[in-house]
Design a protein around this motif. Structure first.
Motif: not given
Length: 238
Positions: A195-210
């Motif tokens: 019930n979850h998704i796994l995302v490999l996305n550099q932009n997502l990491k940068e936007q949320f600071g993880v």
């Protein structure tokens, strides 16, 4: 011109004479009009310091009242403006070093078709922290997370993959079949894990600071804004 000056001088003399008469009267015997005239003449003969002291002494209550009315008006306006603001998506992020709020909000508002609405906002909570081995939230974060979920204050959560399994087993995440159509789920392939998704996305990491990768993204089982959450998950799976 001469006649006008003479008339003006006569008027001043009459006012001075009247003021002399008024000053001899007891204050309680004066009418409101007479009091105003007497105060006007008193101010004329004072220097600027005297005028300020006089105004402060007799009119400070009205000055404070005027200031209070101004602050009240601004307070009411601010309250009305804040009351109009609605959260269209609430996101909780684990182990964030600081989200790029403006970029996230712009992207999600554009995705939801409300980019021209100034009263719609994204709410991002960045205070959740995992413990040292990353297998669960620390004590404070766990209490805060459970409290917020019970209050239906979170729609979507971003966390390390190591945390997803335990939260999913406890029934925190909404069934993706309720959010996404079968074509989207099949096209996503291995990105969908339970019930979850796994995302490999550099932009997502940068936007949320993880720093962790992949980023586990899930919708809470009692989320309020499922439509916006569904649109975002579809975008992340593309």
């Amino acid at each position: 011109m001469r006649i006008e000056l003479e008339d003006e001088n006569k008027k001043k003399q009459q006012e001075e004479h009247t003021c002399q008469q008024l000053s001899q009267k007891h204050e309680s015997d004066l009418t409101k009009k007479e009091k105003r005239l007497l105060e006007k003449e008193k101010l004329k003969v004072m220097d600027w310091k005297g005028k300020l002291q006089y105004i402060w002494m007799y009119y400070k209550v009205w000055i404070f009242a005027a200031i209070g009315i101004v602050f009240l008006a601004f307070g009411i306006r601010s309250w009305i403006e804040n009351a109009r603001i609605k959260t269209f998506l609430s996101i909780a992020v684990v182990d964030s070093a600081g989200a790029d709020y403006e970029t996230v909000q712009e992207n999600l508002k554009e995705l939801s078709g409300i980019d021209q609405d100034p009263y719609q906002k994204v709410d991002i909570t960045e205070t959740l922290v995992s413990n040292e081995d990353g297998t669960q939230l620390d004590t404070y974060s766990q209490v805060a997370f459970v409290t917020k979920v019970q209050a239906q204050a979170f729609d979507v959560v971003l966390m390390p993959e190591t945390l997803c399994s335990s939260f999913e087993k406890e029934g925190y995440f909404m069934d993706l079949d309720q959010l996404l159509d079968q074509d989207t789920l099949q096209a996503a392939g291995q990105k969908v894990q339970g019930n979850h998704i796994l995302v490999l996305n550099q932009n997502l990491k940068e936007q949320f600071g993880v720093e962790y990768e992949p980023v586990c993204v899930a919708v809470l089982v009692n989320a309020q804004n499922t439509e916006a959450a569904s649109k975002w998950l579809k975008q992340l799976l593309m």
